[in-house]
Every structure is written in C-alpha cells, then in structure tokens.
Design a protein around this motif. Structure first.
Motif, PDB file in Angstrom:
ATOM      1  N   ARG A   1      62.197 -25.651   4.147  1.00 19.83           N
ATOM      2  CA  ARG A   1      61.112 -25.841   3.180  1.00 19.83           C
ATOM      3  C   ARG A   1      59.758 -25.713   3.869  1.00 19.83           C
ATOM      4  O   ARG A   1      58.826 -25.112   3.323  1.00 19.83           O
ATOM      5  CB  ARG A   1      61.233 -27.209   2.510  1.00 19.83           C
ATOM      6  CG  ARG A   1      60.064 -27.487   1.538  1.00 19.83           C
ATOM      7  CD  ARG A   1      60.172 -28.843   0.863  1.00 19.83           C
ATOM      8  NE  ARG A   1      61.189 -28.806  -0.163  1.00 19.83           N
ATOM      9  CZ  ARG A   1      62.191 -29.658  -0.287  1.00 19.83           C
ATOM     10  NH1 ARG A   1      62.325 -30.627   0.611  1.00 19.83           N
ATOM     11  NH2 ARG A   1      63.058 -29.567  -1.268  1.00 19.83           N
ATOM     12  N   LYS A   2      59.644 -26.258   5.073  1.00 21.43           N
ATOM     13  CA  LYS A   2      58.363 -26.196   5.779  1.00 21.43           C
ATOM     14  C   LYS A   2      58.023 -24.758   6.155  1.00 21.43           C
ATOM     15  O   LYS A   2      56.859 -24.342   6.105  1.00 21.43           O
ATOM     16  CB  LYS A   2      58.413 -27.086   7.016  1.00 21.43           C
ATOM     17  CG  LYS A   2      58.534 -28.584   6.674  1.00 21.43           C
ATOM     18  CD  LYS A   2      58.573 -29.426   7.909  1.00 21.43           C
ATOM     19  CE  LYS A   2      58.656 -30.909   7.557  1.00 21.43           C
ATOM     20  NZ  LYS A   2      59.890 -31.249   6.814  1.00 21.43           N
ATOM     21  N   THR A   3      59.044 -23.996   6.541  1.00 20.44           N
ATOM     22  CA  THR A   3      58.804 -22.579   6.859  1.00 20.44           C
ATOM     23  C   THR A   3      58.325 -21.827   5.621  1.00 20.44           C
ATOM     24  O   THR A   3      57.368 -21.035   5.681  1.00 20.44           O
ATOM     25  CB  THR A   3      60.094 -21.934   7.400  1.00 20.44           C
ATOM     26  OG1 THR A   3      60.487 -22.608   8.599  1.00 20.44           O
ATOM     27  CG2 THR A   3      59.867 -20.455   7.699  1.00 20.44           C
ATOM     28  N   ALA A   4      58.982 -22.088   4.490  1.00 23.32           N
ATOM     29  CA  ALA A   4      58.587 -21.430   3.248  1.00 23.32           C
ATOM     30  C   ALA A   4      57.167 -21.827   2.849  1.00 23.32           C
ATOM     31  O   ALA A   4      56.377 -20.983   2.384  1.00 23.32           O
ATOM     32  CB  ALA A   4      59.575 -21.782   2.140  1.00 23.32           C
ATOM     33  N   LEU A   5      56.837 -23.089   3.020  1.00 18.18           N
ATOM     34  CA  LEU A   5      55.483 -23.548   2.695  1.00 18.18           C
ATOM     35  C   LEU A   5      54.442 -22.882   3.584  1.00 18.18           C
ATOM     36  O   LEU A   5      53.379 -22.459   3.124  1.00 18.18           O
ATOM     37  CB  LEU A   5      55.395 -25.066   2.840  1.00 18.18           C
ATOM     38  CG  LEU A   5      55.999 -25.909   1.721  1.00 18.18           C
ATOM     39  CD1 LEU A   5      56.040 -27.377   2.114  1.00 18.18           C
ATOM     40  CD2 LEU A   5      55.195 -25.740   0.430  1.00 18.18           C
TER      41      LEU A   5
ATOM     42  N   GLY B   1      56.242 -23.494  -6.738  1.00 19.85           N
ATOM     43  CA  GLY B   1      57.347 -24.379  -7.110  1.00 19.85           C
ATOM     44  C   GLY B   1      58.187 -24.821  -5.934  1.00 19.85           C
ATOM     45  O   GLY B   1      59.338 -25.209  -6.114  1.00 19.85           O
ATOM     46  N   LEU B   2      57.629 -24.759  -4.725  1.00 22.32           N
ATOM     47  CA  LEU B   2      58.403 -25.120  -3.538  1.00 22.32           C
ATOM     48  C   LEU B   2      58.613 -26.636  -3.382  1.00 22.32           C
ATOM     49  O   LEU B   2      59.496 -27.057  -2.626  1.00 22.32           O
ATOM     50  CB  LEU B   2      57.717 -24.577  -2.282  1.00 22.32           C
ATOM     51  CG  LEU B   2      57.697 -23.044  -2.141  1.00 22.32           C
ATOM     52  CD1 LEU B   2      56.874 -22.629  -0.924  1.00 22.32           C
ATOM     53  CD2 LEU B   2      59.125 -22.513  -2.010  1.00 22.32           C
ATOM     54  N   LEU B   3      57.777 -27.426  -4.059  1.00 19.65           N
ATOM     55  CA  LEU B   3      57.887 -28.884  -3.933  1.00 19.65           C
ATOM     56  C   LEU B   3      58.469 -29.493  -5.198  1.00 19.65           C
ATOM     57  O   LEU B   3      57.918 -29.292  -6.294  1.00 19.65           O
ATOM     58  CB  LEU B   3      56.521 -29.517  -3.675  1.00 19.65           C
ATOM     59  CG  LEU B   3      55.849 -29.272  -2.323  1.00 19.65           C
ATOM     60  CD1 LEU B   3      54.545 -30.053  -2.256  1.00 19.65           C
ATOM     61  CD2 LEU B   3      56.758 -29.677  -1.188  1.00 19.65           C
TER      62      LEU B   3
ATOM     63  N   LYS C   1      42.266 -40.103   1.744  1.00 22.54           N
ATOM     64  CA  LYS C   1      41.673 -39.160   2.682  1.00 22.54           C
ATOM     65  C   LYS C   1      41.823 -37.751   2.136  1.00 22.54           C
ATOM     66  O   LYS C   1      42.737 -37.477   1.360  1.00 22.54           O
ATOM     67  CB  LYS C   1      42.336 -39.278   4.057  1.00 22.54           C
ATOM     68  CG  LYS C   1      43.835 -39.000   4.047  1.00 22.54           C
ATOM     69  CD  LYS C   1      44.444 -39.176   5.434  1.00 22.54           C
ATOM     70  CE  LYS C   1      45.942 -38.907   5.421  1.00 22.54           C
ATOM     71  NZ  LYS C   1      46.550 -39.085   6.767  1.00 22.54           N
ATOM     72  N   PRO C   2      40.925 -36.823   2.514  1.00 22.19           N
ATOM     73  CA  PRO C   2      40.994 -35.466   1.977  1.00 22.19           C
ATOM     74  C   PRO C   2      42.064 -34.628   2.669  1.00 22.19           C
ATOM     75  O   PRO C   2      42.435 -34.873   3.811  1.00 22.19           O
ATOM     76  CB  PRO C   2      39.594 -34.909   2.270  1.00 22.19           C
ATOM     77  CG  PRO C   2      39.158 -35.649   3.502  1.00 22.19           C
ATOM     78  CD  PRO C   2      39.741 -37.036   3.362  1.00 22.19           C
ATOM     79  N   CYS C   3      42.582 -33.665   1.932  1.00 17.95           N
ATOM     80  CA  CYS C   3      43.490 -32.670   2.516  1.00 17.95           C
ATOM     81  C   CYS C   3      42.641 -31.456   2.877  1.00 17.95           C
ATOM     82  O   CYS C   3      42.156 -30.741   2.002  1.00 17.95           O
ATOM     83  CB  CYS C   3      44.576 -32.289   1.515  1.00 17.95           C
ATOM     84  SG  CYS C   3      45.672 -30.970   2.088  1.00 17.95           S
ATOM     85  N   SER C   4      42.455 -31.225   4.187  1.00 17.86           N
ATOM     86  CA  SER C   4      41.483 -30.217   4.611  1.00 17.86           C
ATOM     87  C   SER C   4      42.094 -28.945   5.169  1.00 17.86           C
ATOM     88  O   SER C   4      41.367 -28.007   5.501  1.00 17.86           O
ATOM     89  CB  SER C   4      40.560 -30.825   5.672  1.00 17.86           C
ATOM     90  OG  SER C   4      41.327 -31.321   6.756  1.00 17.86           O
ATOM     91  N   SER C   5      43.431 -28.909   5.297  1.00 20.55           N
ATOM     92  CA  SER C   5      44.043 -27.709   5.886  1.00 20.55           C
ATOM     93  C   SER C   5      45.504 -27.608   5.489  1.00 20.55           C
ATOM     94  O   SER C   5      46.121 -28.578   5.035  1.00 20.55           O
ATOM     95  CB  SER C   5      43.936 -27.763   7.413  1.00 20.55           C
ATOM     96  OG  SER C   5      44.740 -28.805   7.937  1.00 20.55           O
ATOM     97  N   ALA C   6      46.068 -26.424   5.706  1.00 21.64           N
ATOM     98  CA  ALA C   6      47.488 -26.197   5.424  1.00 21.64           C
ATOM     99  C   ALA C   6      48.360 -27.042   6.350  1.00 21.64           C
ATOM    100  O   ALA C   6      49.400 -27.565   5.940  1.00 21.64           O
ATOM    101  CB  ALA C   6      47.816 -24.716   5.592  1.00 21.64           C
TER     102      ALA C   6
ATOM    103  N   VAL D   1      53.880 -33.303   3.691  1.00 23.15           N
ATOM    104  CA  VAL D   1      55.177 -33.025   3.079  1.00 23.15           C
ATOM    105  C   VAL D   1      56.299 -33.643   3.919  1.00 23.15           C
ATOM    106  O   VAL D   1      57.241 -34.250   3.403  1.00 23.15           O
ATOM    107  CB  VAL D   1      55.406 -31.505   2.917  1.00 23.15           C
ATOM    108  CG1 VAL D   1      56.846 -31.216   2.488  1.00 23.15           C
ATOM    109  CG2 VAL D   1      54.428 -30.930   1.897  1.00 23.15           C
ATOM    110  N   GLY D   2      56.173 -33.515   5.243  1.00 29.26           N
ATOM    111  CA  GLY D   2      57.162 -34.123   6.135  1.00 29.26           C
ATOM    112  C   GLY D   2      57.201 -35.639   5.996  1.00 29.26           C
ATOM    113  O   GLY D   2      58.273 -36.248   5.957  1.00 29.26           O
ATOM    114  N   VAL D   3      56.013 -36.232   5.910  1.00 29.92           N
ATOM    115  CA  VAL D   3      55.941 -37.680   5.734  1.00 29.92           C
ATOM    116  C   VAL D   3      56.619 -38.087   4.425  1.00 29.92           C
ATOM    117  O   VAL D   3      57.376 -39.063   4.367  1.00 29.92           O
ATOM    118  CB  VAL D   3      54.477 -38.153   5.735  1.00 29.92           C
ATOM    119  CG1 VAL D   3      54.376 -39.623   5.324  1.00 29.92           C
ATOM    120  CG2 VAL D   3      53.858 -37.952   7.113  1.00 29.92           C
ATOM    121  N   ALA D   4      56.372 -37.327   3.364  1.00 30.99           N
ATOM    122  CA  ALA D   4      56.980 -37.622   2.067  1.00 30.99           C
ATOM    123  C   ALA D   4      58.500 -37.448   2.124  1.00 30.99           C
ATOM    124  O   ALA D   4      59.245 -38.216   1.487  1.00 30.99           O
ATOM    125  CB  ALA D   4      56.383 -36.716   0.998  1.00 30.99           C
TER     126      ALA D   4
END
Length: 590
Positions: free
Chosen positions: A410-414, A435-437, A452-457, A464-467
């Motif tokens: 999933r991380k590679t696809a993201l 629809g990857l998530l 906190k802001p999401c500032s980068s990919a 996503v890993g944390v989730a």
C-alpha cells in the motif's frame, strides 16, 4: 471485650472513614477510560477536574481545621461524612446528560464534552470541600485518644485506610462499572459513608466522657499529656509566625502532590504506556496498594519502636523520614521497565492475535457502540520480520517502526500515486491517493493531522503507517509486551507509595509533637491546604505535559519526567523540614 484498649476501637473507626474517603476520591481515575470514550476528554480535561477537587479540598481544610477545633471531632467528622457521601452520589447524575447536549453562552456553543467536564467539575468541588474534614478530625482524634509514644503508630494505622481504600477501589470499582455502568461505583461509595456514620454517632466521644474507657486506660492516655492544654485559641495567622508550622506546610506542599499523582494517574499510566486497560491493570493496582498498606504500617510502627527503646522523638522521627525519602528515589526508573520485545515469542503469539473494531450502530432508534474482534492478518507478522531481535523502551517507538513496515504494498502504491503531485495539504494528499485508503485508515490519518499540518507526501505516508499500526496496536502490544519485566515497575511504585505513607504518618505526628492539642487541627489544616496547593498545580501540569508529549508521539517520555520529580521531592522536603525544625519539641506559644 475492649477493656483498657477502647482507644484502638476509635482508631478502627478513623481507619474505616479514611478507607471510604479514598475509595470515593479514586473512583474517577478508575472509570476514566469509560468517561474518555463517552465524553471525549483530553488529559488536560482530566487534570483540570482533579485540580478543581484540590482547590476545594484546600479551602475545605482551612474550614474544617477551624470547625473541628471549634465544634469537636464527633460533629466535625459527621458533617464531613454526610457532605462527601452526598457529593459522591451526585456524580451519577451526570449520566443523565443526553448525547446531543449543548449550551450556548455568549455566542459560543458548548457540546457534550464541555458540559460533562463542567458537571463533573462541580461534583469534584463539592467532594473536595467535604472530604477535607477527614484528616483534621482524624489527627485531632488521635491526639485526644493516644499518648505521644503511640501516636505515630495510631496515625499510620488510620492513615493505612488510604492504602486499603486504594487497594479495594481497583478490585471493586471496575467490576461495578463493567457490570452496571460507570455511575454505580459513585452510588455504592456514597451509601457506604452513611453506614459508617451510624457507627460513628453511636460509638465516639472524647475519652474523658466515654463509658467504655477504664480508669487504667484513661491514665495511659493522659500519661504524657503536655502542659498548656488550656492554651488560648490560636488563629491561623498567629500560627504562621512559627518555623515549626512552616516545616509542616512546606513538606506537605512538596510531597502531597506525589501521592495524588499515584492515586490519580496510575491507571492512565498503565493504559498509555503498556496498553493495559482497567480490566487488565487492576491486579497491578491491587498489588501496588497491597505493598503500600503493609509496608506503610511498618514505617509508622518503627519510629515509635525506636522512641520506646530510648531514642529521642526527634532522632526516631528524622531517621525514619530520611530513610523513607531515600526509598522513593528508585521510582525514577519505572518507565525503563515497560519494554516491548520482537522475538520468537512475539511471532508465535501473533498467530492468534486479535484486534478490536468499534462501530456505532442504531438499535431501536438509539445509537450504540458495538465491538467486534478480528484476527491479525498473517501477512502482518511477515511484514514485521525485519524487527526480529529488537527491544523497545516505549510503545510509541515500537508502533512507529511497526507502522513503517506493515503493508508495504500500500505504501508503494501511495508513493507512486503521490509522486509529482502537489501534496502540501492533507486534502491534496487524500485526493491524490484516490481509493487507496479504506475509510478506517483515512479517519486515522485525519486524526494524526488534527493538531499539525500535513506538509508533504512523506509525512502523509508516515501517517498512514501510524494509522496501520494504531488499528491493531492492542494486538501488537499484547504480543510484544514483556509481562515479567513490568512487575519490577509495580514493585518500585509500591515501595515509593509505602514510603510516602510512612513519611506522611510521621509528618502528621510531628504536629502533635510540636503544638498543643488546641492548635493541632489548625496546623494540620494549614499544611493540608499547602498540600492541596501543590495538588492543584500538579494535575494541571501533568495533563498539559502528557497532552504535549502525546502530540510529539511519546507520552512515555512525559511520564518519565513526572516520575523523576516524584523521586526527589521527599529529599528536598526533608532538607527544608530539618532546617525549619531541627528538633521536634513543643513550640513556646505566646
């Protein structure tokens, strides 16, 4: 039956009152996880509630110090017990708030969370005001009924009610909360107070007027009664002019917050750092307070024993107190004994690991939360093989590394989907991810970026890993947790708590060593107010500190700071106490 020993019956009454007192005040911390789930409290909210209790407790100590000196122990204790029993039961009324409750004040709308905090805050204020009568009344009762040489032991005995209350509460409160709901423990504790009140009214009086006191026992009680029992009534301001008063006040200011920390935050400590909810942590709490109960009684007895063997009161008390202070120091290492190991045992347990999914469902038109249990995908264990042989000192560090490895596809696809896209905001990243998530992961990612802001990919993929890890964190923790090592932490906390109680018993007794009986309750009230002042600030600091470290992803570090403060508070208090009162002898009251 109690010929020549009725004073110990009085001590038993004081013990049971203190037991009920501490059960009442500990209920909130033991049902915290139920309230967090129902009302969405932060740790700052929880700290605020406990500070509100302490503000009221401090004010109540000032009032009851005067009230007990003015109207006597019997009336003072009865008024206190009625008040705190009614206040305990009042907590149960908060459950009547509807789920959609809201209130608009000055254009600002307050929802269920804020209203529940306000309602509980009012109940905690009422409870604090009334519970404050316990120690001024109990300490003065000991001064009336016991000769000096027995006071430290008698004080340690009734004070052990705090430990027994804390021991019984985690064994009984979760059971009541799970079987009925979180309100039932408050109701039962309030009823227990009224049962005690019946015995108190029937059995208590001053020894000079009590029919059960024999002549021999009366002579023993009066054997070392100090001269000056007719000292004129002393005002609080007058008492503040004595160094001995300040020796007690400052010691209480520095050390009382430590006991409150143990009483209030230990259930949360085990849940946060070891992921042990109250169903699984109550044996640890019972063990801790069992250790405290046994060792603290010994601590109160030993100084009296040394005095009986010819040591001066000062030498016996100070020797005991410095030893107790040193015994608290090892508590600074507590967080080092919560470890999570990725080894053969971990991978074996992962084969049967399960995680919980909680969803809101509608039953008969009412929204309810339903839980379902699911096995951990076998692929997760394979993904985590690179961690084999590692040991983690915090759950946060373990979950962070685990999340980086779970579901690499999933991380590679993201990463491919986000490459070349403008991903400077969360919405942009979610749009690029398409629809990857699944919905549950998307909700977890949004929760990560609430503060906190999401500032980068890269930040998005890390979230996503944390989730991913958060979704199955209970299963990961249960499989990796070192279930033998954390018992060392339990023993260290138990030793520190026992040392506090032994210290406290001797510290209370120094008041009757240094002041005439007419001033004892007032000095205890002043010291208790100082302890409450520390107790007002410390829960607030604790809540804010833990919320801060939660945002940083390392609450364990926050707890390490708090335990370090606890470790050295007693040595600092002893040093100041010794400077202000080099000898525990009667102050010359003018």
């Amino acid at each position: 039956m109690f010929k020549n020993n009725y004073r110990w019956v009085i001590c038993a009454l004081l013990f049971f009152a203190t037991t009920v007192n501490y059960i009442d005040r500990q209920i909130l911390s033991l049902v915290k996880e139920f309230l967090d789930a129902q009302y969405g409290w932060t740790k700052t909210d929880f700290g605020l509630l406990n500070s509100a209790f302490q503000v009221a407790y401090g004010a109540g100590l000032l009032f009851f110090g005067w009230f007990v000196d003015r109207f006597g122990v019997k009336v003072g204790y009865a008024v206190s017990m009625v008040g705190w029993s009614l206040a305990a039961m009042a907590h149960a009324l908060v459950r009547l708030l509807p789920e959609n409750a809201s209130m608009q004040i000055g254009g600002r709308v307050f929802g269920l969370t804020a209203l529940s905090v306000a309602a509980f805050g009012l109940c905690r204020v009422l409870l604090g005001l009334a519970e404050a009568g316990n120690f001024p009344a109990a300490v003065k009762g000991v001064a009336q009924w016991f000769p000096k040489r027995e006071r430290a032991f008698a004080t340690s005995l009734f004070n052990s009610g705090a430990n027994v209350g804390a021991l019984l509460a985690p064994a009984v409160v979760p059971l009541l909360a799970i079987t009925f709901d979180w309100s039932m423990p408050f109701i039962v504790a309030g009823l227990a107070g009224f049962v005690w009140l019946g015995f108190w009214i029937r059995m208590y009086n001053v020894p000079e007027k009590h029919p059960s006191v024999s002549k021999a026992e009366m002579e023993q009680i009066l054997s070392d009664r100090e001269e000056g029992s007719r000292t004129a009534k002393l005002r609080w301001f007058h008492l503040l002019g004595y160094r001995q008063t300040w020796s007690f006040i400052i010691a209480k200011l520095l050390t009382d917050p430590v006991w409150w920390f143990f009483l209030i935050w230990l259930p949360d400590y085990f849940k946060t750092t070891l992921l042990l909810d109250i169903k699984n942590s109550w044996p640890l709490l019972v063990t801790i307070y069992g250790i405290i109960t046994v060792l603290s009684i010994f601590g109160g007895w030993i100084t009296g024993h040394l005095a009986a063997r010819g040591w001066s009161v000062t030498r016996a008390r100070k020797t005991g107190m410095v030893v107790f202070a040193l015994c608290v120091v090892p508590v600074m290492f507590v967080t080092h004994f919560g470890r999570f190991n990725v080894d053969a045992r971990f991978f074996e347990k992962m084969k049967t690991g399960k995680y919980t999914v909680e969803k809101t469902v509608t039953v008969d038109g009412k929204a309810r939360k339903a839980k379902s249990f699911h096995p951990v995908d076998a692929a997760v264990a394979a993904d985590l093989r690179p961690l084999d042989g590692r040991s983690y000192g915090s759950i946060e560090e373990f979950l962070r590394d685990a999340g980086a490895l779970i579901n690499p596809e999933r991380k590679t696809a993201l990463r491919q989907a986000l490459t070349g896209k403008a991903c400077a905001t969360l919405d942009a990243c979610l749009a690029a991810a398409g629809g990857l998530l699944p919905d549950d992961l998307e909700a977890g990612v949004k929760k990560t970026f609430e503060t906190k802001p999401c500032s980068s990919a890269d930040a998005f993929i890390l979230a996503v890993g944390v989730a991913e890890a958060e979704k199955i964190k209970q299963a990961l923790a249960d499989c990796a947790r070192d279930n033998a090592l954390f018992w060392i932490a339990v023993l260290l906390i138990g030793l520190a708590g026992a040392s506090h109680q032994a210290w406290s018993a001797n510290l209370f007794t120094t008041v009757s060593d240094m002041f005439p009986k007419k001033a004892v309750a007032s000095v205890v009230g002043l010291g208790g107010m100082a302890g409450s002042a520390g107790g007002i600030v410390f829960p607030l600091v604790t809540g804010v500190l833990l919320d801060h470290y939660r945002l940083l992803g390392n609450e364990t570090a926050g707890y390490a700071i708090l335990f370090t403060f606890c470790a050295f508070a007693y040595l600092a208090a002893f040093g100041i106490n010794h400077l202000l009162a080099p000898k525990y002898e009667q102050a010359r009251m003018e």
